[in-house]
Design a protein around this motif. Structure first.
Motif: not given
Length: 388
Positions: A135, A139, A162
């Protein structure tokens, strides 16, 4: 700082402004004219002259403003802040020694940061567990200018994934150094005793169980205890988990009837829910309820030939999750397998998007809602007699 429009053609919707203008004009023309007898004595020169007036001007202004903001929303305005520096960035995954990272990345003039929330500078101290690596990569890719080079230094074993290989808008210089990311284990002081009962032809499988228990104890030193004995040895009352590497026996049945959890090998005819599969989709293990307990059934022996997962780095985690009744999330993988790939559509969009641009859609949506409520309030409230 300025405002830019990502879809300026959306301003074509401003043509709809003519609709409320026409509606208010037509309503004004539909008003009934009442003739007064005294007007017949007034000459044409001094008669009151008709003027262009709109019906309910405040309501008209609100409707025009509502349509204008809607057209602006369709044009997708963004607020451009100060340009972000285009210097190269080097981000280091927590768990990697900074000295190793500098040796791997080389002497480059770059911004050095940790791959952690808010991307702190490399001189700061950060936590080394529970870091959502995948993640954070997405970002950071979205925040950096399209022409800024990005180098990522990671250990050989990654955590905080993930289940998907990261897809970014830029090519990443992916540097791998020896090491392994750690994940926070639930704090517990309870000791867990793992009993292994085996036949003589299954002794070769014990090395893999020893390695798994040793891996568990790396994260929680001394918590897991391995009890290996032949199949005819009794199962101690303090046992938590059982590994049965022998033909079925009454001792195994009694263990399951009393609510125990057991891993059983060579249970080809066992039914149950799929637990593990290989890359080709072949069933490697099932889990089923037996008596008051639960059994993890392997169709073959506990060997790499029958169970390829034995050689995977995450097999200890899979085994512990199976005994605990948990479903193991795909949060770990080798760094070599998780090299980010460049998504063509994302790369094109990043090249066209201005640096540090902040969408104004949410604010415009709130303004539209406020204008709509005001318009409905004025349009539906009773009109005063003076306006009739």
């Amino acid at each position: 700082m300025s405002i830019a429009l990502l879809a300026p053609l959306g301003l074509a919707a401003l043509a709809a402004l003519v609709v409320p203008l026409v509606i208010h004009l037509v309503r004004r023309l539909e008003l009934k004219t009442t003739e007064f007898a005294a007007l017949r004595w007034i000459s044409e020169r001094t008669r009151p002259q008709r003027r262009l007036r709109f019906e309910r001007p405040w309501l008209l202004l609100l409707r025009l403003a509502l349509l204008t903001v809607l057209a602006l929303l369709l044009a997708r305005p963004v607020w451009q802040g100060e340009a972000i520096s285009t210097r190269p960035w080097v981000v280091v995954a927590p768990g990697v020694a900074l000295a190793d990272a500098r040796a791997a990345a080389g002497a480059v003039d770059a911004e050095w940061h940790w791959l952690a929330p808010r991307f702190p500078h490399a001189d700061e101290t950060v936590a080394v567990t529970d870091i959502p690596i995948a993640s954070l990569l997405r970002e950071l890719d979205a925040q950096l200018p399209a022409n800024a080079a990005l180098t990522v230094v990671v250990p050989e074993q990654l955590a905080g994934l993930d289940g998907e290989r990261p897809r970014l808008s830029r090519a990443v210089d992916w540097r791998i150094v020896p090491g392994r990311m750690v994940e926070t284990a639930p704090p517990s002081t309870d000791r867990i005793r793992v009993a292994v009962r085996y036949a003589s032809d299954a002794e070769a499988s014990l090395r893999y169980l020893r390695a798994a228990v040793a891996a568990w104890n790396q994260g929680e030193p001394g918590r897991y205890e391995l009890d290996e004995r032949p199949a005819d040895a009794p199962i101690d009352a303090a046992t938590n988990w059982l590994v049965w590497l022998a033909p079925s026996a009454p001792e195994l049945t009694r263990w399951l009837d009393h609510g125990g959890v057991a891993l059983v090998s060579s249970a080809a005819a066992a039914d149950g829910e799929p637990l593990w599969r290989d890359a080709a989709g072949r069933m490697l293990a099932k889990v089923a309820i037996r008596g008051n307990g639960r059994v993890i059934a392997l169709p073959g022996a506990l060997t790499p030939a029958e169970l390829p997962l034995l050689l995977d780095a995450d097999f200890p985690d899979r085994l512990r999750a199976a005994f605990g009744g948990e479903s193991l999330a795909p949060t770990r993988a080798t760094a070599a397998a998780m090299h980010p790939r460049v998504e063509a559509a994302m790369a094109t969009g990043a090249a066209r998007s201005p640096a540090s641009a902040h969408p104004l859609d949410a604010w415009l949506a709130l303004l539209i809602a406020a204008l709509f409520l005001c318009e409905r309030f004025i349009a539906t409230r009773p009109r005063a007699e003076s306006e009739a």
